[in-house]
Design an enzyme around this catalytic site. Structure first.
Site, short mmCIF file in Angstrom:
data_model
loop_
_atom_site.label_atom_id
_atom_site.label_comp_id
_atom_site.label_asym_id
_atom_site.label_seq_id
_atom_site.Cartn_x
_atom_site.Cartn_y
_atom_site.Cartn_z
N ARG A 103 0.81 -1.21 0.00
CA ARG A 103 0.00 0.00 0.00
C ARG A 103 0.85 1.26 0.00
NH1 ARG A 103 -3.90 0.04 -2.32
NH2 ARG A 103 -2.82 1.75 -3.38
N LYS A 138 3.37 24.72 -2.39
CA LYS A 138 2.04 24.16 -2.13
C LYS A 138 2.11 22.64 -2.28
CE LYS A 138 -0.43 28.33 -3.48
NZ LYS A 138 -1.40 28.96 -4.41
N LYS A 170 6.89 38.77 -0.10
CA LYS A 170 5.52 38.78 -0.59
C LYS A 170 4.73 39.89 0.09
CE LYS A 170 3.73 34.62 -1.22
NZ LYS A 170 3.73 34.45 -2.70
N GLU A 200 7.54 39.98 -4.85
CA GLU A 200 6.23 39.83 -5.50
C GLU A 200 5.58 41.21 -5.66
OE1 GLU A 200 2.94 36.80 -4.25
OE2 GLU A 200 2.52 38.68 -3.20
N ASP A 221 2.36 39.05 -9.90
CA ASP A 221 1.31 38.25 -9.27
C ASP A 221 -0.07 38.60 -9.79
OD1 ASP A 221 0.26 36.37 -7.37
OD2 ASP A 221 -0.34 38.06 -6.12
#
Length: 292
Positions: A103, A138, A170, A200, A221
């Site tokens: 598995r 992510k 950012k 950014e 962005d």
């Protein structure tokens, strides 16, 4: 010549042991109560979808850690496109051991192959254009190394691995530092000369501030294609050495248009999140089973 994909095998082994502990716990009660200790089998790993295959070395390591006497034989190369029904690998030895590792090995291969397949779709969408496709942070906690590896197998490239290996300023950093210029200045004072600073930006005003502050990389962005084209023109005129990255809601339908704006890099979070797994199974070959 077979293409080689680097992976930290020491780290992989540590993670595999933790994942096996999570799955097996005090023991596989079903296998130990139904399968004779001396039973031996061959497991046939095959794919039930069409897609790019990633994770064969990972599956091999899973079975190796479960039982060093198991023999894992890949039947295709890592990164190959396989059609439904293709045999990917065979694993032979103790039936109990094969079922213990089955598995985990399949879960990892399915996830990695799904990422590689999606990445390759994006790569082909911008084929022939001088734009690099990269991933983001992510990723699934605990699986970042494998997921970023799968992106490379799919033909993409990796962005920073974590918070420690690159400066990316950012929107919240800009707010917290009091602006782009003080953020870049403080970062430059605190990092080695070998590290680059990315900023950014969401507007032409921020773009000019990032250029004035001396950013090495500028991320556009969620800009429209028209605004990105203009931003590229401005950066090329003012600082041609600066790398231009596009990011934000990039899809297979929009990526080619974004690449045609002239950006150097496109980062896509969708490469590693909400990705459907490639369906991969393991079947025991009854003809090969034996026991004393």
């Amino acid at each position: 010549m077979t293409k080689k994909y680097f992976m930290n095998m020491e780290l992989l082994s540590k993670q595999v042991r933790l994942w096996l502990e999570e799955d097996i716990g005090t023991g596989d009660i079903t296998t130990t109560t139904t399968i004779p200790l001396d039973r031996r089998s061959k497991g046939i790993i095959h794919v039930k979808d069409n897609g790019l295959i990633a994770g064969l070395p990972v599956a091999a390591q899973v079975f190796r850690i479960v039982d060093p006497e198991l023999v894992f034989v890949p039947k295709v190369e890592e990164g190959v496109y396989a059609e439904k029904g293709t045999i990917l690998a065979e694993v032979s030895g103790s039936t109990r051991s094969i079922l213990l590792g089955e598995r985990l090995a399949l879960n990892l291969m399915q996830r990695m192959s799904g990422i590689a397949t999606r990445t390759n779709q994006y790569v082909r969408a911008i084929e022939g254009l001088p734009t690099r496709l990269v991933d983001t942070r992510k990723t699934t906690p605990g699986h970042r190394m494998l997921e970023k590896y799968a992106v490379r197998v799919g033909g993409g490239h990796n962005h920073r691995f974590g918070l420690y290996d690159a400066v990316m300023i950012k929107d919240n950093h800009i707010k917290g530092a009091g602006g782009i210029e003080p953020a870049v200045r403080a970062a430059r004072e605190g990092i080695p000369h070998t590290m680059k600073i990315e900023v950014e930006v969401e507007s032409f005003e921020q773009l000019e501030q990032a250029l004035s502050a001396g950013a090495d990389i500028i991320m556009l962005d969620n800009m429209s294609n028209a605004n990105m084209t203009e931003a590229v023109r401005r950066v090329r005129a003012a600082a041609p050495h600066v790398i231009i990255e596009a990011s934000g809601s990039v899809t297979l339908e929009t990526i080619q248009g974004i690449a045609r704006t002239g950006v150097d890099v496109i980062s896509v979070g969708r490469l590693t999140y909400s990705v459907p797994a490639l369906d991969i199974s393991l079947d025991l070959d009854a003809k090969k089973e034996s026991g004393s």
